[in-house]
Design an enzyme around this catalytic site. Structure first.
Site, PDB file in Angstrom:
ATOM      1  N   TYR A  62       0.848  -1.190   0.000  1.00 33.31           N
ATOM      2  CA  TYR A  62       0.000   0.000   0.000  1.00 33.31           C
ATOM      3  C   TYR A  62       0.883   1.239   0.000  1.00 33.31           C
ATOM      4  CZ  TYR A  62      -3.636  -3.299   1.530  1.00 33.31           C
ATOM      5  OH  TYR A  62      -4.510  -4.345   1.634  1.00 33.31           O
ATOM      6  N   PHE A  73      -1.416  -7.370   1.605  1.00 33.10           N
ATOM      7  CA  PHE A  73      -2.839  -7.102   1.842  1.00 33.10           C
ATOM      8  C   PHE A  73      -3.149  -6.681   3.284  1.00 33.10           C
ATOM      9  CE2 PHE A  73      -3.004 -10.008  -1.838  1.00 33.10           C
ATOM     10  CZ  PHE A  73      -3.701  -9.204  -2.726  1.00 33.10           C
ATOM     11  N   HIS A 182      -7.432  -9.954  -9.502  1.00 33.37           N
ATOM     12  CA  HIS A 182      -7.057  -9.324  -8.229  1.00 33.37           C
ATOM     13  C   HIS A 182      -8.321  -8.896  -7.476  1.00 33.37           C
ATOM     14  CE1 HIS A 182      -5.166  -6.315  -5.556  1.00 33.37           C
ATOM     15  NE2 HIS A 182      -4.057  -6.995  -5.753  1.00 33.37           N
TER      16      HIS A 182
END
Length: 215
Positions: A62, A73, A182
């Site tokens: 991120y 994740f 995804h």
């Protein structure tokens, strides 16, 4: 990093491609804002190699402040759950009627033997994909090859183009490879939702005498 990875990682760290990557990263961390924090870059490798049962391969960390902490994740407890992980939880809910975690911190998965690995392990702030093509892809290819050879009966969850590019390095007679788009909101409705990956993973683990993951 866990001792079980030491021989493999020491070998990779001495290779020319990784030396070049290290130079790039040293300058990047000195001059720009890079995520995750330097001590967390290899956090996925705190997972005991001997305990790995499932490999989830993401894209890159991120790129917003406070979110990336070295596990694909996953975000720290204090952070809101990101959209891709919201969709992951939705799929788990659809398969099992609920999910076990209350936050976006996936460390409980890691503790059960889930390797949460990104294809690229670093990123510049607010610039998704900015560290692609710098050497990380070669490194994670080597990781996948090592897992393929070193371990038996792993489940590989490959979501999105970057992750699926690694499927050719996996012996599918020995391991279970599950591929889909995804879980990003941009692609989740194109085949991530309804893929049944979490139930299929647990069925495979059970068939080979391993404890299922509490998703």
């Amino acid at each position: 990093m866990h001792e079980s990875w030491k021989e493999f990682l020491d070998s990779e760290f001495t290779k020319p491609y990784f030396q070049e990557l290290s130079k790039f990263l040293h300058e990047a961390y000195e001059t720009k804002t890079i995520f995750p924090a330097k001590p967390q870059v290899f956090r996925a490798f705190t997972t005991d190699l001997n305990e790995v049962k499932v490999v989830i391969l993401g894209q890159d960390p991120y790129h917003t402040p406070g979110a990336a902490h070295g596990l694909a994740f996953s975000v720290p407890n204090s952070q809101p759950i990101p959209p891709s992980l919201v969709n992951i939880y939705k799929e788990i809910d659809a398969e099992f009627g609920g999910h076990a975690l209350e936050t976006g911190n996936l460390r409980p998965w890691q503790e059960q033997g889930v390797l949460l690995l990104n294809n690229v392990l670093t990123v510049e702030a607010h610039r998704a994909g900015s560290h692609r093509g710098k050497g990380w892809e070669q490194f994670t290819e080597a990781v996948v090859k090592h897992l393929n050879e070193r371990c038996d009966h792993l489940v590989f969850l490959l979501w999105g183009r970057d992750a699926r590019s690694k499927s050719g390095w996996i012996d599918q007679d020995k391991h279970l490879v599950l591929e889909s788009p995804h879980p990003s909101p941009l692609s989740a409705h194109a085949g991530f939702f309804g893929n049944g990956h979490f139930r299929k993973a647990n069925e495979f683990l059970s068939q080979h005498g391993m404890a299922e993951i509490e998703w």
